[in-house]
Design an enzyme around this catalytic site. Structure first.
Site, PDB file in Angstrom:
ATOM      1  N   ASP A  73       0.005  -3.890  -6.781  1.00 43.24           N
ATOM      2  CA  ASP A  73       1.398  -4.335  -6.780  1.00 43.24           C
ATOM      3  C   ASP A  73       1.706  -5.371  -5.707  1.00 43.24           C
ATOM      4  O   ASP A  73       2.539  -6.244  -5.914  1.00 43.24           O
ATOM      5  CB  ASP A  73       2.356  -3.142  -6.692  1.00 43.24           C
ATOM      6  CG  ASP A  73       2.069  -2.203  -5.528  1.00 43.24           C
ATOM      7  OD1 ASP A  73       1.139  -2.474  -4.744  1.00 43.24           O
ATOM      8  OD2 ASP A  73       2.773  -1.189  -5.415  1.00 43.24           O
ATOM      9  N   ASP A 452       2.907   3.862   4.558  1.00 41.95           N
ATOM     10  CA  ASP A 452       2.444   4.955   3.698  1.00 41.95           C
ATOM     11  C   ASP A 452       1.438   5.894   4.321  1.00 41.95           C
ATOM     12  O   ASP A 452       1.435   7.077   4.014  1.00 41.95           O
ATOM     13  CB  ASP A 452       1.827   4.436   2.389  1.00 41.95           C
ATOM     14  CG  ASP A 452       2.769   3.557   1.623  1.00 41.95           C
ATOM     15  OD1 ASP A 452       3.970   3.824   1.649  1.00 41.95           O
ATOM     16  OD2 ASP A 452       2.305   2.590   1.011  1.00 41.95           O
TER      17      ASP A 452
END
Length: 739
Positions: A73, A452
Site C-alpha cells: 500500500d 505499527d
C-alpha cells in the site's frame, strides 16, 4: 485486538508525507544527478526487519516458473525470484517528487510476453495528492517507461486489498484496461502509453466511491467488479465484455448485503468457473458480512459456495463477523480453490481450501504450524504468532499446488506443504519509520521507532532483531524515542500501547520496563519524549492522532510522577542539550520561536524569534557533544544554525532546503561531526553529507535509490564515519556506506 495495528500507520504515514509536500513550492524539479556536486560512491542496503506492512496483492506469472510480483500500500512493488528466494524492490528509483507513487494500486503481467510487467501507481486520491501513473517494463521491472495519468488512484485507501485493477487483454497484448476508483474504466491500445475512458462501460463514475474493484479474465471474457452498488439486484456490481467493446451486467449475480462488494475473483480454466469473494465493505477494515459464489461461465449458473457464513458467535460469546477477501485457484488441480476471511477479529482470520469446487471446505488455520524465527516480531509480544489479519492477497503457484502464499497487515506467509508456514518476505521491507538512534557505545549500532511495530533493537543490520518488538509494553506505533547523551545506557520510548504508553531501558534498549505512572492524556495522545543529558529528567509532549495538542509533562523520578509544564508549547518536540543536563530546547512552530529551559525543563522562556513558522515538520537537532549548538531544518525555508543555545540563528547558505538533519562520526582530521541531511543544494531533493560543518555538501544517494518521501529522520553512525541511517515512509530503514 479489534483494530489492526496498520490502521493507524496508513493514516499517519500518508498525512505526514502530505504535510511535508503539499505546501512546498516548485522546488522539486526532475533534474539529473549530474547537476549535483561530485558524489562519493555509496552502497545502499535495507536494514532487515521483514515485511512489517500490508501486502495488498501477489501475482504469480502464469507461464514462467518461479516468477511473481507483489504490491504494497505504501512501500512499492517487488519481483520474486524463486532461485534466490528473495524479493527485489522495483520502485526505489521514485524520488521526492513522486512520493505518492510508492503506493501500488495494481500489477499486471502479459502471459504472452513474460518479460512485460505493468504497475498502476498512486497512493491517495485526495486533492493534495498528485495524479497516478503507469509504469511499463519490457525486462521484468529492471527498467521502466512511465505514463502520467490525468486521474488519481488510491493504493493506501479503503479497498486497497481488492483485486488487480490493471489487466492485459487476452485477445491483444497491446490493449490494457485500468479500473479507477472515481473515474470509471480506462482503456489503452498502445501498451499503456496513452489512456482514454471506456465509454461503453455502464457503471457511472462516483467521485466518492470505490469504482472498479477488480479486473479478471475468464477464458476470453473480461469481468470487472464494481464497488459502488447498494447490494440489490437492480444495482449490478459485476460486469463483463466478450468483445472488448460492449459491456453488460452479469445476469443473475448475487445480491444482498453479503454480496455488496466483489473483493476478489479467480477463474478455474479446467471447470470454466469463476469464483468471486464478496463483502459488505471494501475492507480491509469495516467488513462484517460476506460470501463466496461461483459462476459457471458456460451456462451462466450461479452457485453459493460460502465456507462459513458470518454472523455466528465464538465460544466466548463474541460476534463472529467478517467478510471474504482473497481468492486463488490451483492451476493444476480442477476444482481446487483457496479463499480467505477478512476482518475476523473474534475467531481470527483463516484460509479455506476446497478440492471439490466448493462443496466442502477445510480451514488451513486449524493445522497450521508457524516458524517465525526469521522475523520474531510476528509474535507481537506473545508466545506464538497469529494466523494474520487483513488477508486479502492470496495466491497459488501455478507450478506447485502446495506452494501457497497469503499477505497480511504485516508480512507475507508461504507454505510448500499446506501445513508448515513461514514468512516468505526476504527483501521486502515496508516499515514506516519515525525515529532512529545510533548509540555511541554498546552492542547495537541502531535503535528504531516505527509505525505499527513499535521499537526495535538492531543487534545486526542484516537480520531481523532477535528480540522482535520491544515489549512491556508492546507498542503498535512509536511516537518518541530518546537516549541520554551522557548516559547512553538509558533510553526512553513512547507510543500507542495496549498496556502503557511509555517505557525506559537501563541497558541501551535491550530490555524495557514501563513507567510506573503516566499522565492521563498519554493513553490517547502519546507524543515525542526526551531525556536530558544524564537521564535524570524526562519531558513528554502529547499530540492526539487527529492533531490535537496537549500540555507537556515532566518527570524527575523515571516516570513515577509527572507534572505539567505550562510554558512548554503544546504538542511541540522537546530537545535535550547533549552536554548540559539542566538545559532543554523546544521550537514553537506556530510562532517561529526557539524556547529554552535552564532549570531542567521546569520552565521555558523565548530566545530567538522571527524564525520560519507554520509547519509542524520543522525540526531542531542538537549537535552531539556540544552545549548550545543547534540546527534548524525549516524545509523549503532553509537550514539555520545557532551556537549560543538558540539566542540567535544564522542561515546556512550552502543549501536552500533542509527537511531533516543528523550527525555522525567526524571524518579523519575533521574537527566537527559529519552532517547528514535530506535537502536541496541544487534543484533536486536528495541525501547529502557534509564533512566541513555545512560549508559544502556532497550527494550520497543516486537516482536508483530515492525511496519517495524521506523527510522524517536521518542520523549518522557515531562510530563509523560515512555510515548513515535513513528513515523512509514505506521502504523501511535504508543505510548507506561509502565503498
Amino acid at each position: 485486538m479489534h483494530t489492526s495495528p496498520l490502521s493507524r500507520r496508513t493514516v499517519l504515514a500518508g498525512t505526514a508525507a502530505a504535510a511535508a509536500l503539499t505546501a512546498t513550492p516548485a522546488l522539486q524539479g526532475r533534474t539529473s544527478a549530474a547537476e549535483q556536486p561530485p558524489s562519493p560512491t555509496y552502497r545502499w542496503r535495507t536494514a532487515v526487519i521483514g515485511g512489517t506492512g500490508f501486502v495488498t496483492g501477489v501475482l504469480f506469472h502464469p507461464t514462467v516458473r518461479g516468477l511473481a510480483y507483489a504490491r504494497t500500500d505504501i512501500g512499492g512493488a517487488y519481483r520474486w525470484d524463486d532461485r534466490t528466494a528473495r524479493w527485489t524492490p522495483l520502485t526505489d528509483h521514485l524520488g521526492w517528487d513522486d512520493w505518492n507513487l510508492l503506493g501500488v494500486e495494481a500489477v499486471a503481467v502479459d502471459p504472452a510476453h513474460p518479460a512485460r510487467v505493468y504497475l498502476a501507481l498512486g497512493a491517495y486520491s485526495q486533492s493534495w495528492a498528485g495524479n497516478g501513473a503507469i509504469l511499463r517494463s519490457e525486462d521484468r521491472g529492471a527498467t521502466w517507461a512511465r505514463t502520467d495519468l490525468t486521474v488519481k488512484l488510491g493504493a493506501n485507501e479503503d479497498g486497497r486489498g481488492t483485486g488487480e485493477r490493471l489487466l492485459v487483454d487476452p485477445r491483444d497484448s497491446d490493449t490494457l484496461w485500468l479500473g479507477t476508483r472515481h473515474d470509471g474504466l480506462l482503456k489503452s491500445t498502445d501498451r499503456g502509453a496513452t489512456w482514454k475512458a471506456a465509454d461503453t462501460f455502464p457503471a457511472a463514475p462516483n467521485p466518492t466511491g470505490q469504482g472498479v474493484t477488480l479486473l479478471v479474465v475468464a477464458g476470453r471474457t473480461l469481468y470487472a467488479g464494481w464497488g459502488d452498488s447498494d447490494g440489490t439486484t437492480a444495482s449490478a456490481n459485476l460486469f463483463r465484455t466478450a468483445d472488448g467493446t460492449t459491456w453488460e451486467p452479469v445476469p443473475g449475480q448475487p445480491a444482498g448485503t453479503a454480496a455488496k462488494v466483489p473483493v476478489r475473483a479467480a477463474y478455474d480454466r479446467h471447470t470454466r468457473e469463476l469464483y468471486v469473494t464478496y463483502a459488505n465493505a471494501p475492507g480491509p477494515n469495516g467488513q462484517s458480512d460476506g460470501s463466496v459464489h461461483k459462476l459457471a461461465t458456460a451456462t451462466g449458473k450461479w452457485t453459493e459456495v460460502t465456507p462459513v457464513k458470518p454472523g455466528g458467535t465464538t465460544q466466548d460469546g463474541s460476534a463472529d463477523t467478517f467478510g471474504y477477501g482473497g481468492a486463488a485457484v490451483d492451476a493444476r488441480r480442477p476444482g481446487t480453490v483457496v479463499v480467505s476471511t477478512n476482518n475476523r477479529w473474534a475467531a481470527v482470520d483463516t484460509l479455506y481450501r476446497t478440492t471439490d469446487g466448493g462443496r466442502t471446505w477445510t480451514s488451513l488455520k486449524d493445522s497450521a504450524v508457524f516458524d517465525v524465527s526469521e522475523t520474531p516480531f510476528l509474535k507481537w509480544g506473545e508466545a506464538a504468532p497469529k494466523f494474520g489479519w487483513w488477508i486479502q492477497a492470496v495466491a497459488v503457484d501455478p507450478y506447485d499446488s502446495e506452494h501457497l502464499v497469503y499477505g497480511t497487515g504485516a508480512t507475507l506467509y508461504g507454505t510448500r506443504d499446506l501445513r508448515r508456514w513461514a514468512p516468505q518476505i526476504r527483501g521486502l521491507e515496508e516499515t514506516a519509520v519515525r525515529q532512529l538512534i545510533s548509540p555511541p557505545t554498546g552492542e547495537a549500532h541502531l535503535i528504531s521507532g516505527l509505525g505499527d511495530i513499535g521499537v526495535m533493537y538492531h543487534e545486526r543490520l542484516t537480520a531481523s532483531p532477535s528480540r522482535g518488538m520491544a515489549t512491556n509494553p508492546v507498542f503498535g506505533s512509536a511516537t518518541g524515542l530518546a537516549q541520554a547523551a551522557l548516559r547512553p545506557s538509558y533510553v526512553v520510548r513512547a507510543g500507542w500501547g495496549d498496556h502503557g504508553n511509555g517505557a525506559f531501558s537501563r541497558d541501551g534498549g535491550r530490555t524495557w520496563a514501563p513507567f510506573a505512572a503516566q499522565p492521563a492524556i498519554a493513553k490517547d495522545a502519546p507524543g515525542p519524549i526526551a531525556a536530558n543529558a544524564d537521564g535524570s529528567v524526562l519531558l513528554w509532549s502529547f499530540v492526539h492522532w487527529d492533531g490535537t495538542k496537549h500540555p507537556a509533562h515532566r518527570s524527575s523520578d523515571n516516570g513515577a510522577t509527572w507534572t505539567e509544564v505550562p510554558s512548554f508549547p503544546k504538542g511541540a518536540t522537546p530537545v535535550a542539550d547533549p552536554a548540559d543536563p539542566a538545559v532543554f530546547y523546544v521550537y514553537d512552530t506556530d510562532a517561529g520561536t526557539l524556547l529554552a529551559s535552564t532549570d531542567g525543563g521546569r520552565t521555558f522562556t523565548a530566545r530567538a524569534t522571527g524564525l520560519p513558522s507554520g509547519d509542524t515538520q520543522f525540526k531542531v537537532v542538537a549537535a552531539p557533544g556540544r552545549s548550545g549548538d543547534l540546527w534548524l531544518s525549516a524545509k523549503w525555508n532553509g537550514l539555520y544554525r545557532s551556537t549560543d543555545g538558540g539566542a540567535g540563528f544564522s542561515k546556512i547558505d550552502s543549501c536552500w532546503a533542509s527537511y531533516t538533519l543528523g550527525f555522525g562520526k567526524a571524518a579523519d582530521g575533521a574537527d566537527y561531526p559529519a552532517i547528514y541531511q535530506v535537502g536541496s543544494t541544487g534543484t533536486i531533493t536528495a541525501v547529502h553529507r557534509s564533512d566541513d560543518g555545512a560549508k559544502t555538501w556532497v550527494r550520497i544517494n543516486d537516482d536508483a535509490h530515492q525511496w519517495g518521501w524521506t523527510g522524517e529522520v536521518i542520523t549518522g553512525d557515531p562510530r563509523i564515519h560515512g555510515r548513515v541511517y535513513l528513515a523512509t515512509n514505506g521502504r523501511g530503514i535504508q543505510y548507506g556506506e561509502p565503498v
